[in-house]
Design a protein around this motif. Structure first.
Motif, mmCIF file in Angstrom:
data_model
loop_
_atom_site.group_PDB
_atom_site.id
_atom_site.type_symbol
_atom_site.label_atom_id
_atom_site.label_comp_id
_atom_site.label_asym_id
_atom_site.label_seq_id
_atom_site.Cartn_x
_atom_site.Cartn_y
_atom_site.Cartn_z
ATOM 1 N N TYR A 1 0.856 -1.184 0.000
ATOM 2 C CA TYR A 1 0.000 0.000 0.000
ATOM 3 C C TYR A 1 0.893 1.234 0.000
ATOM 4 O O TYR A 1 2.118 1.153 0.186
ATOM 5 N N ALA A 2 0.282 2.379 -0.226
ATOM 6 C CA ALA A 2 1.012 3.650 -0.157
ATOM 7 C C ALA A 2 0.203 4.616 0.696
ATOM 8 O O ALA A 2 -1.035 4.599 0.680
ATOM 9 N N ILE A 3 0.904 5.451 1.437
ATOM 10 C CA ILE A 3 0.240 6.419 2.295
ATOM 11 C C ILE A 3 1.037 7.721 2.282
ATOM 12 O O ILE A 3 2.274 7.702 2.217
ATOM 13 N N ALA A 4 0.329 8.834 2.283
ATOM 14 C CA ALA A 4 0.975 10.153 2.267
ATOM 15 C C ALA A 4 1.078 10.675 3.696
ATOM 16 O O ALA A 4 0.081 11.102 4.279
ATOM 17 N N LEU A 5 2.278 10.621 4.268
ATOM 18 C CA LEU A 5 2.505 11.042 5.647
ATOM 19 C C LEU A 5 3.352 12.309 5.683
ATOM 20 O O LEU A 5 4.192 12.526 4.795
ATOM 21 N N PRO A 6 3.165 13.151 6.700
ATOM 22 C CA PRO A 6 3.965 14.377 6.805
ATOM 23 C C PRO A 6 5.447 14.062 6.924
ATOM 24 O O PRO A 6 5.854 13.161 7.674
ATOM 25 N N ASP A 7 6.264 14.783 6.158
ATOM 26 C CA ASP A 7 7.711 14.642 6.216
ATOM 27 C C ASP A 7 8.262 15.625 7.255
ATOM 28 O O ASP A 7 7.506 16.253 7.996
ATOM 29 N N GLY A 8 9.580 15.801 7.270
ATOM 30 C CA GLY A 8 10.193 16.692 8.244
ATOM 31 C C GLY A 8 9.719 18.123 8.141
ATOM 32 O O GLY A 8 9.670 18.845 9.141
ATOM 33 N N ASP A 9 9.352 18.531 6.919
ATOM 34 C CA ASP A 9 8.879 19.906 6.735
ATOM 35 C C ASP A 9 7.369 20.035 6.919
ATOM 36 O O ASP A 9 6.787 21.095 6.687
ATOM 37 N N GLY A 10 6.727 18.940 7.323
ATOM 38 C CA GLY A 10 5.300 18.959 7.563
ATOM 39 C C GLY A 10 4.457 18.715 6.338
ATOM 40 O O GLY A 10 3.227 18.625 6.432
ATOM 41 N N GLU A 11 5.094 18.597 5.164
ATOM 42 C CA GLU A 11 4.368 18.339 3.931
ATOM 43 C C GLU A 11 4.181 16.838 3.734
ATOM 44 O O GLU A 11 5.084 16.047 4.044
#
Length: 346
Positions: free
Chosen positions: A136-146
């Motif tokens: 599966y794929a999921i869009a999670l916040p990175d270090g910059d919050g994006e």
């Protein structure tokens, strides 16, 4: 991973176009083919403890990372066959020994071949669990919050009640019920608060949606392989469903599908006939389409499965309309493949 990236590119294009996955309406979920009565399973007693579910899941993910073939249902099937179905014999060390044999070059089918009941347990446990672990794929916040899309392998199935909403339950499968007629309770009641968001445990196609005098407002979702039918009942009076949901909708695991309530036990539509707010959650196994309704139905005890799935709860946010939706964009690759196949066949 190449396949995952190709499918991920497709879902990003769909997201950019504002496409909501559950609004798509392909053909119905694939049905189990009619088979001779002697060739399909008639009953499954799914009594696997949550500790064994947890251990086999961890082992399956570890094996995947090591390049070994060790599907979670097959690991459990090997153990069950060795225990003669008596899960009181379960020891984590037995799972460790299985993994050692796989690392030494053996296969699960080869190991399972030592037991005459292994083929039965492999098919039965596969019917319960096959759609729950994978890519599966999921869009999670990175270090910059994006948010950043991440491709993962792991548990794709979710607890039926969204994260942040409490519930309690006990193993009430088989308890007596009397409304309308005397019968056994064929599910697990999750006690909670009216309005708690209910999510799809597994991705699939909405097969039933509407009022039933026993289940009140309810939803039935069929897995893509046709083997599992998930039943969510007693949804909220006056606003039971997620807007836009209808028969034929495709949903992904973790999507909000409805709201906990206490409807049902009434011949009159939209009545709170239950005494305590709760979700009735059930799973039916279908090895042959003749088992969908009638005396051949197979409903399993999902209490231990719910305990296991509590590790994976869908994070949701409330919108201006008062409805909830999942916080993080998500793609179950099997859902994307199903949509691709359905559109190609139409």
């Amino acid at each position: 991973m190449r396949r995952g990236k190709i499918v991920l590119a497709g879902i990003l294009l769909a997201a950019a176009a504002g496409a909501a996955l559950f609004a798509a309406r392909p053909a119905a979920a694939p049905a189990s083919e009619a088979l001779p009565a002697s060739s399909y399973i008639k009953w499954v007693d799914f009594n696997v403890p949550s500790a064994a579910l947890d251990g086999s899941y961890r082992a399956a993910v570890t094996a995947h990372g090591e390049g070994l073939s060790a599907p979670m249902p097959d690991l459990l099937a090997c153990l069950a066959a060795g225990y003669w179905g008596n899960w009181k014999s379960y020891r984590a060390a037995d799972l460790d020994r299985l993994m050692d044999r796989l690392r030494a070059g053996e296969t699960l089918d080869g190991i399972g071949g030592e037991y005459k009941d292994y083929p039965y347990y492999k098919e039965a446990y596969g019917a319960v669990l096959n759609g729950m672990v994978g890519d599966y794929a999921i869009a999670l916040p990175d270090g910059d919050g994006e948010p950043r899309w991440q491709v993962k392998y792991g548990l794709k199935a979710y607890c039926p009640v969204a994260e942040g909403f409490g519930f309690s339950h006990c193993d009430d499968f088989g308890n007596a019920r009397s409304f309308g007629y005397r019968r056994r309770h064929l599910g697990n009641d999750l006690m909670g608060n009216v309005g708690s968001p209910i999510v799809a445990v597994e991705s699939g196609v909405v097969e039933e949606l509407g009022w039933n005098q026993y289940g009140g407002w309810r939803i039935g979702i069929r897995s893509f392989d046709g083997r599992r039918y998930y039943y969510y009942a007693h949804l909220r009076k006056g606003g039971p469903y997620q807007p836009g949901l209808e028969k034929g909708s495709v949903v992904q695991a973790g999507d909000v599908i409805g709201y906990l309530g206490m409807t049902g036990y009434s011949n009159t539509e939209d009545v709170n006939g239950m005494k305590v707010p709760h979700l009735h959650f059930g799973m039916q196994l279908i090895f042959d389409e003749s088992q969908k309704t009638g005396n051949g139905e197979i409903w399993i005890d999902v209490y231990q499965l719910v305990n296991f799935l509590e590790r994976n709860r869908s994070t949701v946010d409330r919108g201006a309309d008062g409805c909830y939706s999942r916080r993080y964009e998500y793609l179950d690759f099997s859902a994307a493949q199903y949509l691709t196949d359905s559109r190609g066949a139409s």
